[in-house]
Scaffold this active site. Sequence first.
Site, mmCIF file in Angstrom:
data_model
loop_
_atom_site.group_PDB
_atom_site.id
_atom_site.type_symbol
_atom_site.label_atom_id
_atom_site.label_comp_id
_atom_site.label_asym_id
_atom_site.label_seq_id
_atom_site.Cartn_x
_atom_site.Cartn_y
_atom_site.Cartn_z
ATOM 1 N N CYS A 36 -7.027 40.465 -35.835
ATOM 2 C CA CYS A 36 -6.394 38.945 -35.274
ATOM 3 C C CYS A 36 -5.699 38.125 -36.445
ATOM 4 O O CYS A 36 -5.260 37.150 -36.133
ATOM 5 C CB CYS A 36 -7.746 38.292 -34.671
ATOM 6 S SG CYS A 36 -8.554 39.388 -33.437
ATOM 7 N N ASP A 87 -7.708 36.401 -38.953
ATOM 8 C CA ASP A 87 -8.354 35.492 -39.526
ATOM 9 C C ASP A 87 -9.873 35.844 -40.069
ATOM 10 O O ASP A 87 -10.740 36.623 -39.337
ATOM 11 C CB ASP A 87 -8.954 34.247 -38.538
ATOM 12 C CG ASP A 87 -7.479 33.384 -37.975
ATOM 13 O OD1 ASP A 87 -6.901 32.896 -38.849
ATOM 14 O OD2 ASP A 87 -7.093 33.383 -36.793
ATOM 15 N N CYS A 115 -4.665 31.350 -40.627
ATOM 16 C CA CYS A 115 -3.649 30.301 -40.167
ATOM 17 C C CYS A 115 -4.017 29.120 -40.633
ATOM 18 O O CYS A 115 -5.199 28.623 -41.061
ATOM 19 C CB CYS A 115 -3.295 30.347 -38.634
ATOM 20 S SG CYS A 115 -4.582 29.990 -37.861
ATOM 21 N N CYS A 143 -9.196 32.311 -31.395
ATOM 22 C CA CYS A 143 -9.040 33.304 -32.682
ATOM 23 C C CYS A 143 -9.546 32.576 -33.903
ATOM 24 O O CYS A 143 -9.738 33.304 -34.741
ATOM 25 C CB CYS A 143 -7.635 33.878 -32.553
ATOM 26 S SG CYS A 143 -6.419 32.565 -32.589
#
Lengths: 134, 393
Positions: A33, A35, A58, A102
Amino acid sequence: MYSEKVMDHFQNPRNVGEIPDADGVGLEGNPVCGDVMQIWIKVKDDRIMDAKFKTFGCGAAIATSSMVTELVKGKTLDEALQISNAAVAQALDGLPSHKMHCSNLAADALHKAIDDYRNKARGDAQAKDAGAAN
Amino acid sequence: MKRIYLDHAATTPVAPAVLEAMLPYFTEKFGNPSTLYFYGREAKQAIEDAREKVAAIIGARPQEIIFTGGGSESDNYAIKGAAFANEARGKHVITSAVEHHAVFDTCKFLESRGFEVTYLPVDEDGLVSPDEVAKAIRPDTILITIMHANNEVGTIEPIAEIGRIAREKGVYFHTDAVQTAGALPINVDELKVDLLSMSAHKFYGPKGVGVLYVRRGTKLTPLIHGGGQERKRRAGTENVAEIVGLAKALELAQEGMTARNERLIRLRDRLMNGLLEKIPELKLNGHPTRRLPGNVNVSVLYIEGESMLLNLDFKGIAASSGSACTSGSLEPSHVLLAMGMPHEVAHGSLRLTLGNENTEEDVDYILEVLPGIVEKLRAMSPFYSQAHSQARA
């Protein structure tokens, strides 16, 4: 769009780094994903004295990591366990809805660090007991 | 603040001459092309002139050009139109694993309607193998759809070779040329395609208008029913001003294409080589030479794409990434994954696409600011410290 607070924590993240002699370490996330967060804590008298993080991810992932390390300093372990992912997002004035799932894992990483500390502490206590018995 | 636009694969600004050509068709030349009086005839003439220009540029006949609402509509029309019109002959479609979502998701939709789709793999540079296409063709194959060049990594596919195979086997062949129209020479006979999609806003034209080239005799079921516009193949009052703009933009793109591409390739190679030189542990994505003139795509190991984009934005640079965060899904780019890239490396991809207004100074500015951004993000990446402590151990 990210809130000003998210952008602030992303641009000037607090408490980046590792604690070499940490009392607890927690890793949360999944490279699939995108992260992954790692949190180190220093504990004294059941209270979190210091917390640092490293995060691959992110803007939201970095900002929530930074925020959780700020929120947790000086808290008792039980107080720290009350901090939820949602509370971290709220402290940042919210996150875009698609980021809530997420990239909002910092509190989970923190809880794992606390678990790690408690497991170690239990292990030490057992070792001490075992030593005493001999 | 200095602002540098490096996302020309996403969209381009409308060229001033294109806007100028369009303007009269919003106001004084506003007629409905389906009417018989002067206003209508004037608008109709403008569309037919545009059709002739586009046809001449791609080696087609004017009747083979259909104006659409953009690249996604052209892809949808080509694929669904060919599938539904020819399903009596078979229900098998061949595509690649690296198509744009306008093709990919349309194929997924066909699967939900009882069609079978083969997704051909690509090599590590993103190339589809014509041999694999030949092997995948079955008696019930009715359509092959393979993009001309990839929108993410810029790899140019062997379309003419695939076209020859498709024609030998009597299978319709569609190519999504949204990234190549206006960027590379296109001739529908040389490429041996039956269907080809274009989008004006990728070549300094307006958004919301595109072309589907349909070779004479190709059976398609229309997507949009209604009036008799576009020879009953695409109903709805024509978007006259934008059609005029599309043709003007394609014409401008065609003029001086060679010189423009030489300049873009020089800038691109300066940027690629500079990145490789200045940033350790950086991987170039896509084919080293068989690539779009303006496309640079790299993966910066140990860091994530969106955090790079945000930092670049702070410095005034507009770029793109294949990370999940930028796609709004949980998965990173399907293109990079199909090229065999691990997830965490795909999340760290960065796409910089150059255009006409970019200069050497722009390239040098990125080369100046990006290494610092990468260093900052790597300093907070657990993967970076892990990899480097392992290396030391």
